[in-house]
Design a protein around this motif. Structure first.
Motif, PDB file in Angstrom:
ATOM      1  N   THR A  85      -8.122  -2.737   3.880  1.00 24.92           N
ATOM      2  CA  THR A  85      -8.473  -3.089   2.821  1.00 24.92           C
ATOM      3  C   THR A  85      -7.567  -3.104   1.658  1.00 24.92           C
TER       4      THR A  85
ATOM      5  N   THR B 105       1.348  -0.670  -0.077  1.00 21.37           N
ATOM      6  CA  THR B 105      -0.198  -0.195   0.256  1.00 21.37           C
ATOM      7  C   THR B 105       0.786   1.250  -0.150  1.00 21.37           C
TER       8      THR B 105
ATOM      9  N   THR C 186     -10.041  -9.911  -5.553  1.00 19.16           N
ATOM     10  CA  THR C 186      -8.701  -9.569  -7.171  1.00 19.16           C
ATOM     11  C   THR C 186      -8.325 -10.454  -7.816  1.00 19.16           C
TER      12      THR C 186
ATOM     13  N   PHE D 157     -17.655  -1.714   3.273  1.00 18.07           N
ATOM     14  CA  PHE D 157     -16.477  -2.620   1.822  1.00 18.07           C
ATOM     15  C   PHE D 157     -17.144  -3.819   1.093  1.00 18.07           C
TER      16      PHE D 157
ATOM     17  N   PRO E  51     -14.928  -4.182  -5.733  1.00 21.51           N
ATOM     18  CA  PRO E  51     -13.489  -4.320  -4.468  1.00 21.51           C
ATOM     19  C   PRO E  51     -12.744  -2.535  -5.769  1.00 21.51           C
ATOM     20  N   LEU E  52     -11.612  -2.607  -5.216  1.00 15.93           N
ATOM     21  CA  LEU E  52     -11.136  -1.012  -6.281  1.00 15.93           C
ATOM     22  C   LEU E  52     -10.204  -1.785  -6.377  1.00 15.93           C
TER      23      LEU E  52
ATOM     24  N   ASP F 264      -5.244  -0.054  -6.692  1.00 14.31           N
ATOM     25  CA  ASP F 264      -5.730   1.052  -5.982  1.00 14.31           C
ATOM     26  C   ASP F 264      -5.989   1.252  -4.466  1.00 14.31           C
ATOM     27  N   SER F 265      -5.622  -0.820  -4.115  1.00 16.39           N
ATOM     28  CA  SER F 265      -5.213  -0.438  -2.635  1.00 16.39           C
ATOM     29  C   SER F 265      -5.036   0.344  -1.743  1.00 16.39           C
TER      30      SER F 265
ATOM     31  N   THR G 100     -15.299  -3.006   7.218  1.00 16.75           N
ATOM     32  CA  THR G 100     -15.275  -3.422   6.324  1.00 16.75           C
ATOM     33  C   THR G 100     -16.505  -3.977   5.894  1.00 16.75           C
TER      34      THR G 100
ATOM     35  N   ARG H 101      -8.826  -7.732   1.619  1.00 17.31           N
ATOM     36  CA  ARG H 101     -10.145  -7.450   1.759  1.00 17.31           C
ATOM     37  C   ARG H 101      -9.842  -7.421  -0.700  1.00 17.31           C
ATOM     38  N   ASP H 102      -9.393  -6.249  -0.887  1.00 16.46           N
ATOM     39  CA  ASP H 102      -9.084  -5.741  -2.050  1.00 16.46           C
ATOM     40  C   ASP H 102      -7.978  -7.078  -3.305  1.00 16.46           C
ATOM     41  N   HIS H 103      -7.162  -7.756  -2.255  1.00 16.93           N
ATOM     42  CA  HIS H 103      -6.600  -8.788  -2.660  1.00 16.93           C
ATOM     43  C   HIS H 103      -7.070 -10.240  -2.708  1.00 16.93           C
TER      44      HIS H 103
END
Length: 182
Positions: free
Chosen positions: A111, A6, A119, A159, A164-165, A169-170, A156, A114-116
């Motif tokens: 975050t 990040t 995606t 979210f 997801p972003l 963008d995470s 969360t 979560r995105d990982h």
């Protein structure tokens, strides 16, 4: 070797070389307040071994989180499989060591994880926990740190309902309005 970053953090798998940091974090009663039992420094090695097993079995676990500038460890955040009503579900778990509290690191790291999960690992339903939802966990106190944990749970949950972003963008952290309760 790091695999996730990040704006301020780098994630990598734990190793037994991380015993001292993990032991210090796990033996801090404030850090472990929401866990069902306190863990002494000697418990760091089995804790790390459990993560190594998760990496092999599930392809993920709790990862060591490092400050991008200093390279020093700040906590652990990652995915672990939990039994929820007889179904194995991925859960975003986090522990940030007390010297690094109140900087938004837990939110930033959770975050990113979560995105990982959505995606790159194509998981569909990660939950969030810091230990407070576990059977036998001590009742949460109303302190700034537990309020921050509650806020992360709320963030969360929000979210999870949003897409997801985009990849890369995470490092941006969405902020929810602060509640004025309490």
């Amino acid at each position: 070797m790091s695999f996730l970053e990040t704006a301020r953090l780098v994630f990598r798998e734990m190793s037994l070389a991380d015993r001292d940091f993990v032991g210090s974090m796990l033996s801090d009663p404030e850090v472990m307040h929401h866990y069902p039992q306190e863990i002494v420094k000697a418990g760091a090695e089995p804790w790390i071994e459990r993560q190594l097993g998760r990496y092999r079995r599930d392809g993920h676990g709790l990862w060591l989180v490092l400050d991008k500038v200093s390279g020093g460890a700040v906590g652990q955040v990652g995915l672990s499989m939990q039994d929820v009503n007889g179904v194995r579900e991925p859960e975003v778990g986090y522990l940030i060591h007390r010297p690094f509290w109140r900087r938004g690191l837990a939110t930033e790291a959770a975050t990113a994880v979560r995105d990982h999960a959505f995606t790159r690992l194509a998981l569909t339903s990660p939950r969030t926990a810091s230990g407070s939802s576990w059977p036998g966990a001590r009742r949460p106190r109303t302190t700034r740190s537990s309020c921050a944990g509650d806020r992360l749970h709320e963030l969360t949950r929000n979210f999870m309902r949003s897409p997801p972003l985009a990849l890369g963008d995470s490092d941006r952290v969405r902020q929810a309005p602060r509640s004025r309760s309490g």
